[in-house]
Design a protein around this motif. Structure first.
Motif, short mmCIF file in Angstrom:
data_model
loop_
_atom_site.label_atom_id
_atom_site.label_comp_id
_atom_site.label_asym_id
_atom_site.label_seq_id
_atom_site.Cartn_x
_atom_site.Cartn_y
_atom_site.Cartn_z
N PHE A 173 0.62 -1.23 0.00
CA PHE A 173 0.08 -0.02 -0.15
C PHE A 173 0.88 1.30 -0.02
CE2 PHE A 173 -3.12 -3.03 1.89
CZ PHE A 173 -3.77 -3.22 0.97
N ASP A 174 1.91 1.19 0.73
CA ASP A 174 2.77 2.40 0.58
C ASP A 174 3.15 2.85 -0.86
OD1 ASP A 174 3.07 2.78 3.20
OD2 ASP A 174 5.14 2.20 3.54
N ILE A 175 3.56 1.68 -1.68
CA ILE A 175 4.18 1.81 -2.96
C ILE A 175 2.73 2.18 -3.97
CG2 ILE A 175 4.99 0.45 -5.06
CD1 ILE A 175 6.32 -1.46 -3.14
N LEU A 176 1.48 1.82 -3.58
CA LEU A 176 0.48 2.06 -4.46
C LEU A 176 -0.01 3.75 -4.15
CD1 LEU A 176 -1.62 -1.03 -4.46
CD2 LEU A 176 -0.42 -0.30 -6.19
N VAL A 177 0.56 4.05 -2.96
CA VAL A 177 -0.03 5.47 -2.69
C VAL A 177 1.22 6.44 -2.77
CG1 VAL A 177 -0.43 7.04 -0.59
CG2 VAL A 177 -1.54 4.92 -0.93
N ALA A 178 2.29 6.02 -2.51
CA ALA A 178 3.44 7.13 -2.23
C ALA A 178 4.66 6.64 -3.48
CB ALA A 178 4.11 7.20 -0.82
N GLY A 179 4.56 5.69 -4.01
CA GLY A 179 5.72 5.11 -5.03
C GLY A 179 6.74 4.41 -4.59
N GLY A 180 6.88 4.28 -3.03
CA GLY A 180 7.85 3.53 -2.60
C GLY A 180 7.44 3.24 -1.06
N MET A 181 8.50 2.73 -0.16
CA MET A 181 8.22 2.51 1.27
C MET A 181 8.38 3.73 2.07
SD MET A 181 9.67 -1.41 2.08
CE MET A 181 11.35 -1.05 1.42
N PHE A 233 0.13 9.51 -5.51
CA PHE A 233 0.77 10.62 -5.36
C PHE A 233 1.37 11.55 -6.60
CE2 PHE A 233 1.95 10.46 -0.39
CZ PHE A 233 0.38 10.59 -0.09
N LYS A 234 1.44 10.75 -7.67
CA LYS A 234 1.93 11.31 -8.71
C LYS A 234 0.81 11.38 -9.79
CE LYS A 234 6.46 11.30 -7.57
NZ LYS A 234 7.23 12.54 -7.24
N ALA A 235 -0.13 10.96 -9.46
CA ALA A 235 -1.44 11.01 -10.66
C ALA A 235 -1.83 12.34 -10.63
CB ALA A 235 -2.52 10.14 -10.04
N GLN A 236 -2.99 12.67 -11.32
CA GLN A 236 -3.31 13.89 -11.89
C GLN A 236 -4.24 14.35 -10.65
OE1 GLN A 236 -4.49 14.22 -15.81
NE2 GLN A 236 -6.15 15.99 -15.39
N GLU A 237 -4.30 15.49 -10.18
CA GLU A 237 -5.22 15.84 -9.18
C GLU A 237 -6.52 16.30 -9.27
OE1 GLU A 237 -5.41 19.20 -5.70
OE2 GLU A 237 -3.34 18.64 -6.42
N ASP A 238 -7.60 15.52 -9.66
CA ASP A 238 -9.03 15.55 -9.90
C ASP A 238 -9.73 14.30 -9.61
OD1 ASP A 238 -9.16 13.74 -12.34
OD2 ASP A 238 -7.83 14.93 -13.12
N ILE A 239 -10.93 14.58 -9.26
CA ILE A 239 -11.95 13.81 -8.50
C ILE A 239 -12.18 12.47 -9.52
CG2 ILE A 239 -14.18 14.53 -9.65
CD1 ILE A 239 -13.51 13.24 -5.93
N CYS A 283 -1.80 15.66 0.06
CA CYS A 283 -2.80 15.53 1.06
C CYS A 283 -4.12 15.82 0.18
CB CYS A 283 -2.54 16.79 1.99
SG CYS A 283 -1.39 16.54 2.94
N ASN A 284 -4.26 16.68 -0.89
CA ASN A 284 -5.59 16.73 -1.58
C ASN A 284 -5.83 15.47 -2.24
OD1 ASN A 284 -5.59 19.47 -0.81
ND2 ASN A 284 -4.99 20.10 -2.73
N LYS A 285 -4.89 14.90 -2.83
CA LYS A 285 -5.30 13.61 -3.44
C LYS A 285 -5.64 12.59 -2.45
CE LYS A 285 -1.88 14.44 -6.83
NZ LYS A 285 -0.44 14.26 -7.32
N LEU A 286 -5.05 12.54 -1.24
CA LEU A 286 -5.41 11.43 -0.29
C LEU A 286 -6.65 11.90 0.44
CD1 LEU A 286 -4.42 8.86 1.55
CD2 LEU A 286 -3.17 10.48 2.94
N ALA A 287 -7.14 12.89 0.52
CA ALA A 287 -8.32 13.32 1.09
C ALA A 287 -9.44 13.01 0.02
CB ALA A 287 -8.44 14.83 1.16
N MET A 288 -9.24 13.24 -1.13
CA MET A 288 -10.26 12.72 -2.15
C MET A 288 -10.53 11.21 -2.03
SD MET A 288 -9.97 15.40 -5.44
CE MET A 288 -8.26 15.40 -5.49
#
Length: 447
Positions: free
Chosen positions: A98-106, A125-131, A174-179
């Protein structure tokens, strides 16, 4: 099983005459004393008994490589993760996954990426910031967890951890994680219990918690109506804790309402205000019950209650409901129907001045009547006591003719309606006749 001990050859005790010194030494060196050895059947250690060393680096390398090959094609990512679960140990390395899927690494403590391996660019975290993109990522997590149900708890733990790391992430992250979190809450992938991480003192103090909560609730409410959100909060006891998003010196309904109203979340503000009001009312009811149990004078209870009405801006209709509940909860009732009516009349006669003090309006009287009806219906041994209670309170000037007639004709509840209306029929007829006689007398006096 038979074990055989091979003791080997014994060393010579010395060198006899006729042997040269050199040859004797040479012989001795080749005939060193051997240690006893055990021979026979050997047992292999079972693999499941061996404690595997925890080393997520190889797992990380496999996941990163697969994500790099899948790129931005989230369907391909989903297929890769689905297939990899059969080969890679997801159960053991769930946090790394899950660390990798969210942040790209541990992630290291605090939210920074560990530097021992090159991270992937293909992650949340590297994806586009939209809903829309966040909804697509939510589907990746949904499918993965539906496929491997044992990841459910590990994923909730991961989200709780990520929320604690918010200060280590950029604003965009943070915005992406919140969405994403709001969407996952909406579709039930995670429970609202994860919000407990936002009550971390450091996050609250620096305003991170409230800011993140605004984005999270906006995302959640874009997917579900507010009733669904409120139900999820109540289910895990978060409905009464939302004020904790603010430091103690700002932990008030007024501050909460302003902050979330300004963010366009009026429904959430209203919900919190209502929850606080419910909490206040419960505390007030308990305090009135305690005062009764202590035998405090009625005038003191009335004075205290009036002060609370002012302080908490409680309506008289709400207060009479609380007082009725307090009065009826302050005694242990007899379970026999033939005895409970007599007990209720005696008890209510004692507290009728308290009820009278908070029925100065017709609407308050009607509210009390509805509370009495509801109570008698919900407590089956009180079913036959309804009419006698109403008559007692009429004689004590707590209830008057007009609200009783209004209740009888149109404002009664459906609960036990036929039973209670039948009980009240004769008394209502008497009231009508008394009213007609009173009107006739007034007309005669006028003539």
């Amino acid at each position: 099983m038979e074990l055989r001990m091979d003791l080997g050859a014994r060393a010579l005790p010395g060198v006899g005459s006729g042997w040269s010194g050199v040859s004797g030494v040479s012989f001795m060196s080749n005939q060193k004393q051997q240690k006893p050895t055990l021979t026979g059947q050997r047992f292999k250690t079972r693999k499941r008994d061996e404690k595997e060393r925890f080393d997520p680096s190889q797992f990380q390398e496999s996941i990163v490589q697969g994500l790099n090959q899948s790129g931005t094609d989230l369907d391909a990512v989903g297929k890769f993760l689905d297939a990899s679960g059969a080969k890679l140990d997801y159960r053991r390395y769930a946090e790394t996954l899950f660390d990798i899927l969210v942040a790209g690494g541990m992630l290291a403590p605090g939210g920074t990426l560990a530097e021992d391996m090159t991270p992937t660019e293909f992650c949340l975290f590297k994806a586009q910031e939209d809903i829309e993109t966040m909804q697509a990522y939510a589907q990746v997590f949904n499918k993965l967890i539906r496929r491997y149900k044992y990841l459910e708890k590990g994923f909730e733990d991961e989200v709780k951890k990520l929320l604690l790391f918010l200060k280590g992430f950029s604003e965009s992250e943070c915005n992406k994680l919140a969405m994403l979190t709001g969407i996952l809450l909406a579709n039930g992938t995670i429970s609202a219990s994860i919000l407990s991480s936002l009550f971390n003192e450091n996050l609250v103090k620096e305003g991170v918690s409230a800011s993140f909560a605004v984005k999270l609730f906006k995302s959640w409410l874009s997917e579900r109506d507010f009733n669904s959100v409120a139900a999820s909060l109540r289910k895990v006891g978060m409905d009464n804790r939302l004020l904790e998003l603010f430091p103690a010196n700002k932990r008030s309904c007024e501050h909460f309402s302003k902050y979330f109203n300004d963010a366009g979340l009026q429904e959430l503000s209203g919900f919190v205000k209502n929850q606080q009001s419910i909490g206040t009312r419960k505390e007030l009811q308990k305090e009135i019950e305690d005062q009764m149990s202590r035998g405090d004078p009625l005038k003191d209870i009335i004075a205290y209650t009036r002060e609370e009405i002012k302080k908490n801006n409680i309506s008289e209709q709400t207060m009479i409901g609380l007082i009725w509940a307090s009065v009826m909860s302050s005694v242990e009732w007899n379970k026999k129907e033939e005895l409970v009516t007599e007990q209720a009349i005696k008890h209510l006669k004692q507290y009728s001045p308290l009820l009278k003090a908070f029925t100065s309006q017709g609407l308050s009287e009607l509210t009390l009547l509805l509370k009495i009806q509801e109570y008698c219906y919900d407590n089956i041994h009180f079913m036959k006591a309804f009419q006698k209670i109403v008559v007692l309170l009429y004689k004590a000037d707590v209830l008057s003719e007009e609200p009783i007639l209004k209740w009888y004709n149109e404002a009664h509840l459906a609960k036990g309606k036929s039973v209670f209306l039948d009980q009240m029929k004769a008394f209502v007829e008497w009231l009508k006749n008394a009213e007609e006689e009173s009107e006739s007398e007034e007309e005669e006096d006028a003539d």
